[in-house]
Design a protein around this motif. Structure first.
Motif, PDB file in Angstrom:
ATOM      1  N   TYR A 253      -5.136   1.457  -1.749  1.00  0.00           N
ATOM      2  CA  TYR A 253      -4.669  -0.158  -2.310  1.00  0.00           C
ATOM      3  C   TYR A 253      -5.595  -1.700  -1.651  1.00  0.00           C
ATOM      4  CZ  TYR A 253      -2.004  -3.932  -2.931  1.00  0.00           C
ATOM      5  OH  TYR A 253      -0.012  -4.523  -3.887  1.00  0.00           O
TER       6      TYR A 253
ATOM      7  N   SER B  48       2.173   1.403  -3.377  1.00  0.00           N
ATOM      8  CA  SER B  48       1.277   2.388  -4.293  1.00  0.00           C
ATOM      9  C   SER B  48       1.166   3.592  -4.227  1.00  0.00           C
ATOM     10  CB  SER B  48       0.001   1.432  -4.486  1.00  0.00           C
ATOM     11  OG  SER B  48      -0.760   2.302  -3.087  1.00  0.00           O
TER      12      SER B  48
ATOM     13  N   LYS C  25      -5.868   8.817  -3.306  1.00  0.00           N
ATOM     14  CA  LYS C  25      -4.640   8.678  -3.775  1.00  0.00           C
ATOM     15  C   LYS C  25      -4.142  10.568  -3.333  1.00  0.00           C
ATOM     16  CE  LYS C  25      -1.049   8.112  -6.682  1.00  0.00           C
ATOM     17  NZ  LYS C  25      -0.380   9.742  -6.592  1.00  0.00           N
TER      18      LYS C  25
ATOM     19  N   LEU D 158       0.491  -0.930   0.478  1.00  0.00           N
ATOM     20  CA  LEU D 158       0.137  -0.030   0.051  1.00  0.00           C
ATOM     21  C   LEU D 158       0.818   1.129  -0.137  1.00  0.00           C
ATOM     22  CD1 LEU D 158      -3.123   0.774   2.390  1.00  0.00           C
ATOM     23  CD2 LEU D 158      -1.440   2.282   2.282  1.00  0.00           C
TER      24      LEU D 158
END
Length: 344
Positions: free
Chosen positions: A170, A165, A181, A162
């Protein structure tokens, strides 16, 4: 353009660590996020103020403005648990033992030096003798200072994935990926997250169950034996809980919070994530199931502790260490004490 020049100038100090490419991506995701939340009733002006408020609050509560509430809990065999409610974000749990210190969740990177000054002021030494660090999940307020400690932190492999990412969404598609995000980049950058590239992973293969939760590993430190439970992923993928039966400690991470014990300033700050994303839980229904199950298990474990003349201490992700009252609600185990940087 929603993120106009004036706004970008105001947040420039907060996003300074981003490369030019990362900054352009951040601005683009911010534009989309503003539009999404505007369609859900939050004006662009209000949304961008939330973003800026993160940086303003973290700056105001770092250094000379750092303050916290804390509880000191005496354990067996000369051990002490120091639980620090940080001014922004989750609790820092410090086990003081004859074998050195264990840290369970680290707080934001921007508070690391403040926390070390605080424990020195409390005559608890410093962080040079930390021997074990565990991060319960990938939010910045729980793992963001893990790279500063002198040992490699332990976390679930999904937590590391995660973090790599770049989004707390995630492995949890919920239709709010852009919001997740943009918020993740905001909080990780503004709070100066520092997670080492190399971490140690807990095991993930179930070896038993505690109610709905798989028992996936165990940790030993000093004379404590912690069971590691996998969450159901309601708050965030990869979250773990820890249970130490001999001391009667249940660490619920952000699946259980004693929100009523937060100061108004901390409660207001904590609400920013909900306002920016829509919900701080990637799956709200699963999060509700987790809360109910943890409280059910806690009630059972509390009865076992009572039989030994003790109580189960519920160490929430945010707020005071608590016990269950007569109605099964979280009630502070002890009155938290106050610390301020300018008082030492």
């Amino acid at each position: 353009m929603m993120l106009d020049t004036d706004f970008l100038e105001r947040i420039a100090p907060y996003i300074e660590p981003l490369t030019a490419e990362e900054r352009a991506e951040y601005i683009a995701e911010g534009e989309v996020s503003v539009q999404i939340r505007e369609g859900e009733g939050i004006t662009p002006k209000d949304y961008l103020q939330l973003v800026e408020n993160i940086g303003l609050y973290l700056g105001k509560t770092s250094g000379e403005g750092f303050e916290s509430n804390y509880q000191t809990i005496q354990l067996s065999n000369g051990k002490t648990l120091l639980v620090i409610q940080l001014p922004g974000g989750g609790n820092l749990n410090v086990f003081l033992t004859p074998e050195g210190k264990m840290i369970l969740d680290t707080g934001y990177g921007c508070y690391y030096k403040d926390c070390e000054r605080m424990i020195k002021a409390l005559n608890a030494g410093d962080f040079s003798d930390v021997k074990f660090v565990v991060c319960t999940h990938g939010d910045a307020d729980h793992c963001g200072a893990s790279g500063y400690f002198p040992v490699t932190p332990v976390m679930h492999p999904v937590t590391k994935a995660l973090l790599e990412s770049g989004t707390r969404g995630y492995a949890s598609p919920n239709g709010r990926e852009i919001l997740e995000k943009f918020y993740t980049t905001t909080i990780n950058t503004y709070s100066r997250m520092n997670v080492p590239e190399t971490v140690e992973y807990c095991k993930t293969e179930p070896v038993g169950t505690r109610g709905l939760f798989p028992v996936i590993d165990s940790f030993s430190f000093a004379d404590m034996q912690f069971e590691v439970w996998a969450s159901l992923g309601g708050h965030i993928a990869g979250q773990i809980f820890l249970y130490e039966p001999n001391e009667g400690l249940l660490f619920t991470s952000d699946a259980l919070l004693n929100f009523a014990t937060l100061s108004k300033a901390r409660a207001d700050y904590s609400s920013i994530a909900d306002s920016m994303i829509g919900s701080v839980n990637v799956n709200s229904e699963t999060a509700r199931i987790e809360r109910r199950e943890l409280l059910r298990i806690a009630k059972e474990f509390d009865e076992l502790q009572k039989a030994a003349g003790k109580r189960l201490l519920i160490c929430c992700g945010h707020g005071a260490v608590s016990i269950l009252d007569e109605k099964g609600m979280l009630s502070p185990y002890s009155e938290p004490l106050y610390y301020a940087a300018d008082s030492c």
